[in-house]
Design an enzyme around this catalytic site. Structure first.
Site, PDB file in Angstrom:
ATOM      1  N   ASP A 777      36.488  66.535  54.817  1.00  0.00           N
ATOM      2  CA  ASP A 777      36.589  67.844  55.449  1.00  0.00           C
ATOM      3  C   ASP A 777      36.957  67.704  56.937  1.00  0.00           C
ATOM      4  O   ASP A 777      37.805  68.430  57.448  1.00  0.00           O
ATOM      5  CB  ASP A 777      35.256  68.591  55.279  1.00  0.00           C
ATOM      6  CG  ASP A 777      35.319  69.985  55.856  1.00  0.00           C
ATOM      7  OD1 ASP A 777      36.065  70.819  55.291  1.00  0.00           O
ATOM      8  OD2 ASP A 777      34.676  70.246  56.885  1.00  0.00           O
ATOM      9  N   LYS A 781      40.443  68.781  59.025  1.00  0.00           N
ATOM     10  CA  LYS A 781      40.491  69.545  60.278  1.00  0.00           C
ATOM     11  C   LYS A 781      41.284  68.780  61.337  1.00  0.00           C
ATOM     12  O   LYS A 781      42.037  69.369  62.118  1.00  0.00           O
ATOM     13  CB  LYS A 781      39.078  69.847  60.755  1.00  0.00           C
ATOM     14  CG  LYS A 781      38.395  70.869  59.845  1.00  0.00           C
ATOM     15  CD  LYS A 781      36.904  70.947  60.090  1.00  0.00           C
ATOM     16  CE  LYS A 781      36.263  71.951  59.154  1.00  0.00           C
ATOM     17  NZ  LYS A 781      34.814  71.846  59.115  1.00  0.00           N
TER      18      LYS A 781
HETATM   19  N1  LIG Z   1      31.001  77.622  54.230  1.00  0.00           N
HETATM   20  C1  LIG Z   1      31.494  77.520  55.444  1.00  0.00           C
HETATM   21  O1  LIG Z   1      30.789  77.491  56.430  1.00  0.00           O
HETATM   22  C2  LIG Z   1      32.962  77.484  55.647  1.00  0.00           C
HETATM   23  C3  LIG Z   1      33.470  77.410  56.930  1.00  0.00           C
HETATM   24  C4  LIG Z   1      34.871  77.378  57.102  1.00  0.00           C
HETATM   25  C5  LIG Z   1      35.702  77.409  56.005  1.00  0.00           C
HETATM   26  N2  LIG Z   1      35.161  77.477  54.769  1.00  0.00           N
HETATM   27  C6  LIG Z   1      36.045  77.519  53.646  1.00  0.00           C
HETATM   28  O2  LIG Z   1      35.877  78.734  52.969  1.00  0.00           O
HETATM   29  C7  LIG Z   1      36.244  78.582  51.620  1.00  0.00           C
HETATM   30  C8  LIG Z   1      35.165  79.172  50.731  1.00  0.00           C
HETATM   31  O3  LIG Z   1      33.953  78.514  50.936  1.00  0.00           O
HETATM   32  P1  LIG Z   1      32.630  79.001  50.221  1.00  0.00           P
HETATM   33  O4  LIG Z   1      31.528  78.332  50.924  1.00  0.00           O
HETATM   34  O5  LIG Z   1      32.620  80.471  50.159  1.00  0.00           O
HETATM   35  O6  LIG Z   1      32.819  78.413  48.767  1.00  0.00           O
HETATM   36  P2  LIG Z   1      32.233  78.997  47.375  1.00  0.00           P
HETATM   37  O7  LIG Z   1      32.287  77.909  46.401  1.00  0.00           O
HETATM   38  O8  LIG Z   1      30.935  79.683  47.614  1.00  0.00           O
HETATM   39  O9  LIG Z   1      33.298  80.132  47.004  1.00  0.00           O
HETATM   40  C9  LIG Z   1      34.546  79.849  46.475  1.00  0.00           C
HETATM   41  C10 LIG Z   1      34.799  80.895  45.409  1.00  0.00           C
HETATM   42  O10 LIG Z   1      36.125  80.767  44.968  1.00  0.00           O
HETATM   43  C11 LIG Z   1      36.152  80.861  43.549  1.00  0.00           C
HETATM   44  N3  LIG Z   1      37.338  80.186  43.077  1.00  0.00           N
HETATM   45  C12 LIG Z   1      37.584  78.871  43.000  1.00  0.00           C
HETATM   46  N4  LIG Z   1      38.809  78.664  42.502  1.00  0.00           N
HETATM   47  C13 LIG Z   1      39.352  79.861  42.275  1.00  0.00           C
HETATM   48  C14 LIG Z   1      40.606  80.314  41.777  1.00  0.00           C
HETATM   49  N5  LIG Z   1      41.537  79.457  41.422  1.00  0.00           N
HETATM   50  N6  LIG Z   1      40.823  81.629  41.686  1.00  0.00           N
HETATM   51  C15 LIG Z   1      39.881  82.505  42.060  1.00  0.00           C
HETATM   52  N7  LIG Z   1      38.689  82.144  42.530  1.00  0.00           N
HETATM   53  C16 LIG Z   1      38.420  80.834  42.640  1.00  0.00           C
HETATM   54  C17 LIG Z   1      34.883  80.254  43.107  1.00  0.00           C
HETATM   55  O11 LIG Z   1      34.523  80.699  41.822  1.00  0.00           O
HETATM   56  C18 LIG Z   1      33.924  80.755  44.188  1.00  0.00           C
HETATM   57  O12 LIG Z   1      33.428  82.011  43.839  1.00  0.00           O
HETATM   58  C19 LIG Z   1      36.478  77.107  51.428  1.00  0.00           C
HETATM   59  O13 LIG Z   1      37.864  76.844  51.498  1.00  0.00           O
HETATM   60  C20 LIG Z   1      35.794  76.478  52.619  1.00  0.00           C
HETATM   61  O14 LIG Z   1      36.350  75.266  53.025  1.00  0.00           O
HETATM   62  C21 LIG Z   1      33.819  77.521  54.556  1.00  0.00           C
HETATM   63  N1  LIG Z   2      31.827  72.556  55.300  1.00  0.00           N
HETATM   64  C1  LIG Z   2      32.427  72.852  56.529  1.00  0.00           C
HETATM   65  C2  LIG Z   2      32.559  74.317  56.679  1.00  0.00           C
HETATM   66  C3  LIG Z   2      33.448  74.675  57.823  1.00  0.00           C
HETATM   67  O1  LIG Z   2      34.748  74.284  57.564  1.00  0.00           O
HETATM   68  C4  LIG Z   2      31.590  72.289  57.632  1.00  0.00           C
HETATM   69  O2  LIG Z   2      30.489  71.861  57.356  1.00  0.00           O
HETATM   70  O3  LIG Z   2      32.025  72.246  58.754  1.00  0.00           O
END
Ligand SMILES: NC(=O)c1ccc[n+]([C@@H]2O[C@H](COP(=O)([O-])OP(=O)(O)OC[C@H]3O[C@@H](n4cnc5c(N)ncnc54)[C@H](O)[C@@H]3O)[C@@H](O)[C@H]2O)c1
Ligand SMILES: N[C@@H](CCO)C(=O)O
Ligand code: NA
Length: 921
Positions: A777, A781
């Site tokens: 990850d 970045k």
């Molecule tokens: N959690 C954080 O703090 C954070 C910070 C920055 C970026 N992100 C990014 O945000 C995104 C989402 O993270 P999250 O924590 O919500 O993950 P999550 O697993 O909770 O949510 C992802 C969702 O996408 C769905 N999904 C997966 N493949 C799919 C597809 N092909 N079509 C439709 N739906 C699909 C899954 O079923 C799930 O509901 C990721 O790319 C992650 O890197 C997260």
């Molecule tokens: N999993 C990521 C979320 C933000 O991209 C982190 O811990 O920084």
């Protein structure tokens, strides 16, 4: 005796003073922007209407046809005294001319309402032109047709006509008036019967015979209304306009009024009957030889205009069943507003484009004397209507006064005649249009660039085959000799026209129009703007037409910037974003003029779609109960096929590579993309470069602030530095919220695996925490920032120290990994203790080294007083060392993971998009 001056000050000035504030955006503070329909309507109500206490029906309708009821809610009532005080009507001894169409005269109750309207008009002299009661003209034509075809049922049909008028008279009148009307009606009907019998015998009716029969509808309605007015004690005469209006038939179903002769006859009429309230028959007239004729279908407006000009009226009011002229077809643009004023020429343009305003010939007689025509709704008397008049001199110069309305014409084809042999050859245009004329096709617009290498023009789709064939025949030789290269037909086109006075001579109008179209990703096939200054016409694909209309209208009329949103992946970030959208939607609408509609939500198994916007308070239930199987293609089609929303954005909240692989196609389709998903920007370099090149070359936007540092302004800071010419030397930081949290909280006394579970619980980790612990990850970045800074690196170019023990890399699920993690706690305790002994802490950092054009991701030890050792929670810290920030780096620090901050970062990208699309900033 009626040669009077036109009202002064100019009637339009008072009318225009109440105009809504509208126009191109970023100008004034939010409170001044936007059309608040309620406020707008009330302002004008007070400035204009004095009939508010009268009955107002909820009859829907607009000059474009049916309009849903809630679009035309009756305005707030104003007291009669209040309204009368500011009523804007011809004063003094000027004539006030009114015209009521068949619908307004449809029943006895409506005729009574018309009488009330007339009685309330404070003008001293009133001349009211009426049509026959609704359907009567058709019934009368039908009588003649029956008689001509020797169908005896004309007798019962005539009885029906008689009954209809008798019933209305009985409702409206009593005593001597009723008796007089009925005896006249009887006499007329028995005359007609005799006449129809003659027609029946001859099997033929001349046009004047037929006109004479049909004209009775107007005679009876005028008589009924005049009796209804007299009933209140006001003297009132009725006028058979065949005694007054003289017209010359000109063929092609048109007539030319003979103003001089008509004026003479009118003076004679007045000498005989000097009345101050006169009800005149619309539609009917005489030839110079006193033969009955008509002004042809829909001729009552024309009657009113001619009479208005003969008496030099202060105003002609055309009463109908719509509130006025809309700024666009309200069936296509729900934010369309009623225009307060239109110039005569603008009204012409609008009527050409099907806005059914007034026939242009209706405008000509009154235009000569600058007599304003007001279109008003007799069923919504509090609506001020639209005034058609000469535009006051002070109303020009800014965009808002320039573009009045938008109109469209569908079902067109463009014909393009192209070749080098046309340039400098006189007669080519004549030959082209001669051929078009020969097949009887109507040319709707023409455009030829000054290079003379192509002439293109639009014709109705149904005429294009004949036009194309005729051109091929006409230019057979030129085509075979190569002087012309092609005669090409482009099917399924529409015209979008912007109509407005002085438009073409005001800088910025066309730029604004084309900018709005470009931002909605609409391709313009041809353009025409004459010198007439009233109209800019663009030809587009028919399928884009409604979107184009809405995009242009919202740009000029400050209606809301609507954005259709599709959310992919309602997981942690997706659902947090949906919550934030729900909570903020009303504020955005009210304060920022942004209307965000979530038109679809898709997970990996199911999806919900909506045509108007999903209720964000209940999307979860809908995704369970009303969902259909997820299908990304269908999802995207649903969003892009909705014509009502010119701007569309897909928000990818998954961590999925396959979803990210579609961005290119979506951008190509004109759908904007916003995402926190790092996969596209850290995937294969060639695909990344292709995506960014497309983004830069198009008007479609791709925003991804939340991919690095979640909601922290990392990408935007880097862009700001680069775009202002700073040189980036090094970007170094703690980029992982998860690893930051882990090492901030992991001291020798705690189990490493417990802290990892905590980070996962808190929503900091990737869906699979190994993406964080493996360093992938962070490496993503680093790659994103490196590429953003101009380095062409692949993910595999970055050396990464993985924190996932070799043995756990092969775990098939994240859960299995989490279960097995505790067996490595001891190793971690040891590593931590070593660092502690040296007075240091462990920190997992990423570096973009622009000097050496490389990146690194590794676990390092820092002294306890180093800024990287001072973090808490899931903080990220990113230090930019640049030419300008060399001694002290520019540092951005704060929580860099977690649901609320990440969703907030995505949300702010959505708002950035809205402001790029024209929402106020
Ligand atoms: N959690 C954080 O703090 C954070 C910070 C920055 C970026 N992100 C990014 O945000 C995104 C989402 O993270 P999250 O924590 O919500 O993950 P999550 O697993 O909770 O949510 C992802 C969702 O996408 C769905 N999904 C997966 N493949 C799919 C597809 N092909 N079509 C439709 N739906 C699909 C899954 O079923 C799930 O509901 C990721 O790319 C992650 O890197 C997260
Ligand atoms: N999993 C990521 C979320 C933000 O991209 C982190 O811990 O920084
Ligand atoms: Na960010």
């Amino acid at each position: 005796m009626w040669s009077l001056a036109v009202a002064s000050p100019h009637p339009a000035a008072a009318f225009a003073a109440a105009r809504p504030r509208r126009g191109p955006r970023p100008a004034a503070a939010p409170s001044h922007r936007g059309v608040n329909p309620q406020r707008w309507r009330c302002e004008k109500t007070q400035a204009w209407s004095f009939w508010s206490s009268l009955w107002a029906s909820d009859l829907p309708g607009g000059l474009y046809g049916d309009v849903s009821k809630n679009m035309l809610k009756p305005a707030a009532a104003v007291s009669v005294e209040q309204a009368e005080a500011s009523a804007h009507l011809p004063k003094g001894d000027m004539w006030s001319v009114h015209k009521f169409g068949g619908t307004c005269m449809g029943t006895s109750q409506r005729i009574q309402n018309v009488a009330d309207i007339i009685l309330r008009d404070p003008s001293e002299r009133k001349l009211v032109v009426v049509s026959a009661m609704s359907k009567v003209t058709d019934m009368m034509y039908n009588l003649v047709n029956k008689a001509q075809s020797r169908d005896d049922s004309y007798i019962t049909a005539l009885d029906e006509v008689f009954e209809k008028h008798m019933a209305a008279a009985k409702d409206l009148l009593g005593g001597e008036d009723l008796a007089r009307f009925l005896s006249q009606l009887h006499a007329d009907v028995s005359n007609l019967k005799a006449m129809l019998r003659a027609i029946c015998i001859a099997g033929h009716a001349t046009e004047s015979f037929s006109d004479f029969v049909v004209g009775h509808g107007e005679i009876w309605s005028a008589q009924l209304l005049s009796f209804a007015i007299k009933k209140s004690g006001t003297p009132c005469s009725w006028m058979d306009t065949r005694e007054v209006l003289v017209v010359n038939p000109t063929g092609s179903n048109q007539v030319d009024p003979d103003y001089l002769e008509s004026e003479k006859r009118l003076e004679k009429w007045f000498a005989r009957q000097p009345a101050e309230t006169i009800i005149a028959t619309g539609f009917i007239a005489s030839t110079p030889e006193n033969i009955p004729t008509t002004l042809k279908r829909d001729g009552s407006d024309f009657s009113a205009a001619i009479i208005g000009s003969l008496v030099k009226a202060g105003q002609v009011t055309i009463w109908t069943d719509v509130d006025g002229v809309f700024s666009a077809d309200p069936r296509k643009v729900s934010e369309a507003v009623i225009l307060s004023t239109l110039s005569y020429q603008e009204a012409w343009e609008m009527s050409y484009f099907g806005a059914n305003v007034l026939h242009p010939r209706t405008i000509i007689p009154v235009m000569k004397y600058n007599i304003p025509i007001v279109i008003r709704n007799m069923f919504n008397i509090s609506a001020p209507g639209t005034m058609i008049c000469q535009q006051p001199a002070n109303e020009s110069g800014d965009l808002e006064a320039c573009v009045k309305a938008f109109a469209t014409i569908d079902k067109l084809s463009l014909v393009n005649v192209e070749g080098t042999g046309m340039a400098g050859v006189p007669g080519t245009a004549s030959a082209i249009f001669g051929a078009v004329k020969d097949v009887g096709a109507n040319v709707i617009m023409i455009s030829q660039a000054s290079s003379e290498h192509s002439v293109c023009f639009a014709v109705p789709e149904k005429e294009v085959a004949a036009v194309s064939a005729a051109l091929h025949v006409r230019f057979r030789e030129a085509l075979s000799a190569g002087r012309l290269s092609k005669v090409e037909v482009i099917h399924n086109c529409s015209i979008l026209a912007a109509v407005g006075l002085k438009m073409a001579s005001t800088p910025g109008v066309s730029a604004t129009l084309f900018d709005a179209l470009a931002k909605a990703n609409i391709n313009v096939r041809a353009i025409a703007q004459g010198c007439s200054e009233y109209n800019i016409t663009v030809v587009l694909k028919q399928e884009d037409c409604v979107r184009a209309l809405r995009a242009a209208h919202s740009r000029f009329f400050l209606s809301k910037t609507t954005l259709a949103v599709g959310i992919i992946g309602p997981g942690l970030i997706g659902r947090t974003l949906l919550n934030q959208l729900k909570d903020q939607a009303a504020v955005l609408k009210e304060n920022m003029n942004i209307d965000l509609r979530v038109m679809g939500i898709t997970g990996s198994r199911t999806m919900v779609l909506s045509d108007t916007g999903i209720d964000l308070a209940h999307w979860k239930e809908q995704l369970q109960t009303e969902a259909e199987p997820a299908n990304l293609d269908k999802f995207v089609d649903h969003l892009s096929e909705n014509q009502l929303f010119p701007n569309r954005v897909l928000v990818d909240c998954t961590a999925d590579t396959s979803v990210a692989s579609h961005y290119y196609d979506w951008l190509k389709k004109g759908i904007h993309v916003i995402t926190p998903n790092k996969k596209a920007n850290s995937g294969p370099l060639d695909k990344y470069l292709k995506l960014r090149t497309l983004q830069r070359a198009s008007y479609t936007h791709y925003f991804y602030e939340a991919t690095v540092g979640a909601g922290l302004p990392i990408i935007s800071t880097l862009r700001g530095l680069l775009e202002t010419g700073d040189k980036i030397l090094r970007i170094e930081g703690i980029f992982s919220g998860t690893l930051s949290y882990i090492f901030n909280n992991f001291e020798g006394t705690r189990a490493f695996s417990d802290v990892v579970s905590e980070a996962k619980e808190a929503g900091y980790t990737e869906p699979d925490p190994r993406d964080d612990l493996s360093g992938t990850d962070v490496a993503r970045k680093v790659i994103i920032l490196a590429r953003e800074s101009g380095l062409k690196l692949e993910l595999s170019d970055i050396p990464v120290r993985s924190l996932v023990p070799e043995a756990l890399r092969s775990c098939s699920t994240a859960d299995e990994y989490m279960q097995k993690l505790p067996s490595f706690d001891q190793d971690w305790a040891r590593e931590s203790k070593d660092a502690e002994a040296a007075g240091e802490v462990l920190r997992y950092v990423g570096v973009v080294d622009l000097v050496n054009k490389e990146g690194q991701v590794e676990l390092r030890r820092y002294k306890k007083d180093h800024p990287f050792a001072q973090l808490s929670g899931s903080d990220n810290i990113i230090a930019f060392t640049t030419s300008r920030y060399k001694e002290q780096p520019l540092i951005v620090r704060g929580p860099g993971a977690g649901a609320e901050v990440t969703a907030g970062g995505v949300f702010s990208d959505i708002l950035r998009l809205a402001s790029y699309l024209g929402a106020p900033s």
